[in-house]
Scaffold this active site. Structure first.
Site, PDB file in Angstrom:
ATOM      1  NE  ARG A  36      -2.016  -1.083   3.671  1.00  0.00           N
ATOM      2  CZ  ARG A  36      -2.520  -1.011   4.891  1.00  0.00           C
ATOM      3  NH1 ARG A  36      -3.813  -0.879   5.054  1.00  0.00           N
ATOM      4  NH2 ARG A  36      -1.742  -1.072   5.952  1.00  0.00           N
ATOM      5  CG  ASP A  50      -6.398  -2.095   0.967  1.00  0.00           C
ATOM      6  OD1 ASP A  50      -6.624  -3.166   1.561  1.00  0.00           O
ATOM      7  OD2 ASP A  50      -6.503  -0.981   1.504  1.00  0.00           O
ATOM      8  CE1 TYR A 142      -2.105 -10.954  13.559  1.00  0.00           C
ATOM      9  CE2 TYR A 142      -1.582 -12.477  15.337  1.00  0.00           C
ATOM     10  CZ  TYR A 142      -1.223 -11.840  14.165  1.00  0.00           C
ATOM     11  OH  TYR A 142      -0.004 -12.094  13.587  1.00  0.00           O
TER      12      TYR A 142
HETATM   13  P1  NDP Z   1       4.346  -5.642   9.562  1.00  0.00           P
HETATM   14  O1  NDP Z   1       3.367  -4.917  10.434  1.00  0.00           O
HETATM   15  O2  NDP Z   1       5.783  -5.342   9.659  1.00  0.00           O
HETATM   16  O3  NDP Z   1       3.882  -5.563   8.024  1.00  0.00           O
HETATM   17  C1  NDP Z   1       2.567  -5.836   7.669  1.00  0.00           C
HETATM   18  C2  NDP Z   1       2.477  -5.861   6.166  1.00  0.00           C
HETATM   19  O4  NDP Z   1       1.111  -6.096   5.789  1.00  0.00           O
HETATM   20  C3  NDP Z   1       2.877  -4.539   5.552  1.00  0.00           C
HETATM   21  O5  NDP Z   1       3.537  -4.776   4.339  1.00  0.00           O
HETATM   22  C4  NDP Z   1       1.528  -3.875   5.303  1.00  0.00           C
HETATM   23  O6  NDP Z   1       1.524  -2.924   4.277  1.00  0.00           O
HETATM   24  C5  NDP Z   1       0.708  -5.090   4.882  1.00  0.00           C
HETATM   25  N1  NDP Z   1      -0.722  -4.809   4.971  1.00  0.00           N
HETATM   26  C6  NDP Z   1      -1.452  -4.565   6.075  1.00  0.00           C
HETATM   27  N2  NDP Z   1      -2.726  -4.330   5.738  1.00  0.00           N
HETATM   28  C7  NDP Z   1      -2.810  -4.440   4.384  1.00  0.00           C
HETATM   29  C8  NDP Z   1      -3.845  -4.302   3.446  1.00  0.00           C
HETATM   30  N3  NDP Z   1      -5.102  -4.017   3.801  1.00  0.00           N
HETATM   31  N4  NDP Z   1      -3.567  -4.495   2.137  1.00  0.00           N
HETATM   32  C9  NDP Z   1      -2.314  -4.772   1.745  1.00  0.00           C
HETATM   33  N5  NDP Z   1      -1.276  -4.902   2.583  1.00  0.00           N
HETATM   34  C10 NDP Z   1      -1.525  -4.736   3.902  1.00  0.00           C
HETATM   35  O7  NDP Z   1       4.046  -7.170   9.870  1.00  0.00           O
HETATM   36  P2  NDP Z   1       5.007  -8.436   9.928  1.00  0.00           P
HETATM   37  O8  NDP Z   1       5.978  -8.416   8.834  1.00  0.00           O
HETATM   38  O9  NDP Z   1       5.439  -8.600  11.319  1.00  0.00           O
HETATM   39  O10 NDP Z   1       3.908  -9.579   9.668  1.00  0.00           O
HETATM   40  C11 NDP Z   1       3.684 -10.140   8.406  1.00  0.00           C
HETATM   41  C12 NDP Z   1       2.691 -11.283   8.584  1.00  0.00           C
HETATM   42  O11 NDP Z   1       3.206 -12.197   9.543  1.00  0.00           O
HETATM   43  C13 NDP Z   1       1.345 -10.832   9.118  1.00  0.00           C
HETATM   44  O12 NDP Z   1       0.315 -11.583   8.524  1.00  0.00           O
HETATM   45  C14 NDP Z   1       1.452 -11.132  10.593  1.00  0.00           C
HETATM   46  O13 NDP Z   1       0.186 -11.334  11.167  1.00  0.00           O
HETATM   47  C15 NDP Z   1       2.270 -12.397  10.577  1.00  0.00           C
HETATM   48  N6  NDP Z   1       2.969 -12.677  11.820  1.00  0.00           N
HETATM   49  C16 NDP Z   1       3.889 -11.813  12.339  1.00  0.00           C
HETATM   50  C17 NDP Z   1       4.530 -12.126  13.518  1.00  0.00           C
HETATM   51  C18 NDP Z   1       5.558 -11.240  14.143  1.00  0.00           C
HETATM   52  O14 NDP Z   1       6.006 -11.563  15.242  1.00  0.00           O
HETATM   53  N7  NDP Z   1       5.984 -10.170  13.527  1.00  0.00           N
HETATM   54  C19 NDP Z   1       4.217 -13.363  14.240  1.00  0.00           C
HETATM   55  C20 NDP Z   1       3.252 -14.199  13.599  1.00  0.00           C
HETATM   56  C21 NDP Z   1       2.663 -13.848  12.432  1.00  0.00           C
HETATM   57  P3  NDP Z   1       1.672  -1.332   4.638  1.00  0.00           P
HETATM   58  O15 NDP Z   1       3.116  -1.095   4.919  1.00  0.00           O
HETATM   59  O16 NDP Z   1       1.223  -0.657   3.411  1.00  0.00           O
HETATM   60  O17 NDP Z   1       0.815  -1.097   5.845  1.00  0.00           O
END
Ligand code: NDP
Length: 236
Positions: A36, A50, A142
């Protein structure tokens, strides 16, 4: 794995998604990321999308297919948290997290399946979480969204398994990204005490499991939930 596959990672501009995209590039694949905001790693093709908007996902796939060819590997990684105790969790806190994490993955997988069915090949990897099975106080939304991904992957496996398509779930524990940087130092120390490995993981430790699952060596694995959590959720 066979090199030169077309890979799409949602939410590839930062965190775990960025690292997954980097690893696929390092292994010689054509990689697109949706974002995004911001950009994917060097060597990736970034498209604005998105996951809460089916039309935006469709447009992203159409653009990627024209630039890189049909998507053969899709990683549904985009996710958000909106933590709140159940009693105080609003309808919007619940539905927005489901809409991004679970319905978002549904939209992406549904669109990806078109090309995969035609090719009779596909690798679908859904990024869930240890809390999908373990549960987590303050994360009813979540946790529900992340366990929903397991039913999604297993049903896709039953529907599309005979067409050369696998669908698996990776369930990370605590990974060093913006998402966990929100936790206070005390919370981080408390969590580390409860993780058998005694530490959080790097995004690369998740990325290498995802690329392996998408590769030739994992061709007979489907509907599986692979934990990458230092032992935190074992038995669940
Ligand atoms: P971040 O918060 O660092 O990044 C989240 C990502 O998701 C960003 O690229 C964000 O884009 C994107 N995103 C969120 N909402 C949307 C949307 N509506 N449309 C498109 N893109 C979207 O998260 P993490 O890297 O930590 O997590 C990545 C995945 O791993 C997630 O699914 C999370 O639930 C899962 N996870 C993470 C853990 C952790 O400890 N970090 C543990 C377990 C699971 P933008 O920058 O544009 O907001």
């Amino acid at each position: 794995m066979t090199t030169g596959r077309t890979v799409l990672v949602t939410g590839g501009n930062r965190g775990i998604g960025f690292s997954i995209a980097e690893e696929f590039i390092r292994q010689g694949h054509r990689v697109a990321v949706t974002a995004r905001s911001g950009e994917g790693p060097a060597g990736s093709w970034t498209v604005r999308a998105d996951v809460t908007d089916a039309a935006s996902i469709d447009a992203a796939f159409t653009e990627i297919e024209a630039a890189l060819g049909p998507v053969e590997v899709v990683v549904a990684n985009a996710g958000i948290t909106r933590d709140m105790l159940l009693m105080r969790m609003s309808e919007d806190d619940f539905t927005s997290v489901i809409d991004t994490n679970l319905s978002g993955a549904f939209r992406v997988v549904k669109r990806a399946s078109k090309g995969m069915l035609k090719a009779r090949f596909g690798r679908i990897v859904l990024i869930s979480s240890v809390v999908g099975l373990y549960g987590s106080a303050g994360q009813v939304n979540y946790s529900a969204s992340k366990s929903g991904l397991i039913g999604l992957a297993r049903s896709v496996t039953r529907e599309l398994g005979a067409r050369g398509i696998t669908a698996n779930v990776v369930a990370p524990g605590f990974i060093e990204t913006d998402m966990t940087a929100k936790l206070s130092e005390t919370q981080q120390a408390d969590y580390k005490r409860s993780i058998p490995a005694g530490r959080f993981a790097t995004p690369g430790e998740v990325a290498r499991v995802v690329t392996w699952l998408a590769g030739d060596d994992a061709a007979y694995i489907s509907g599986a939930v692979i934990p990458v959590d230092g032992g935190l959720g074992m038995g669940h």
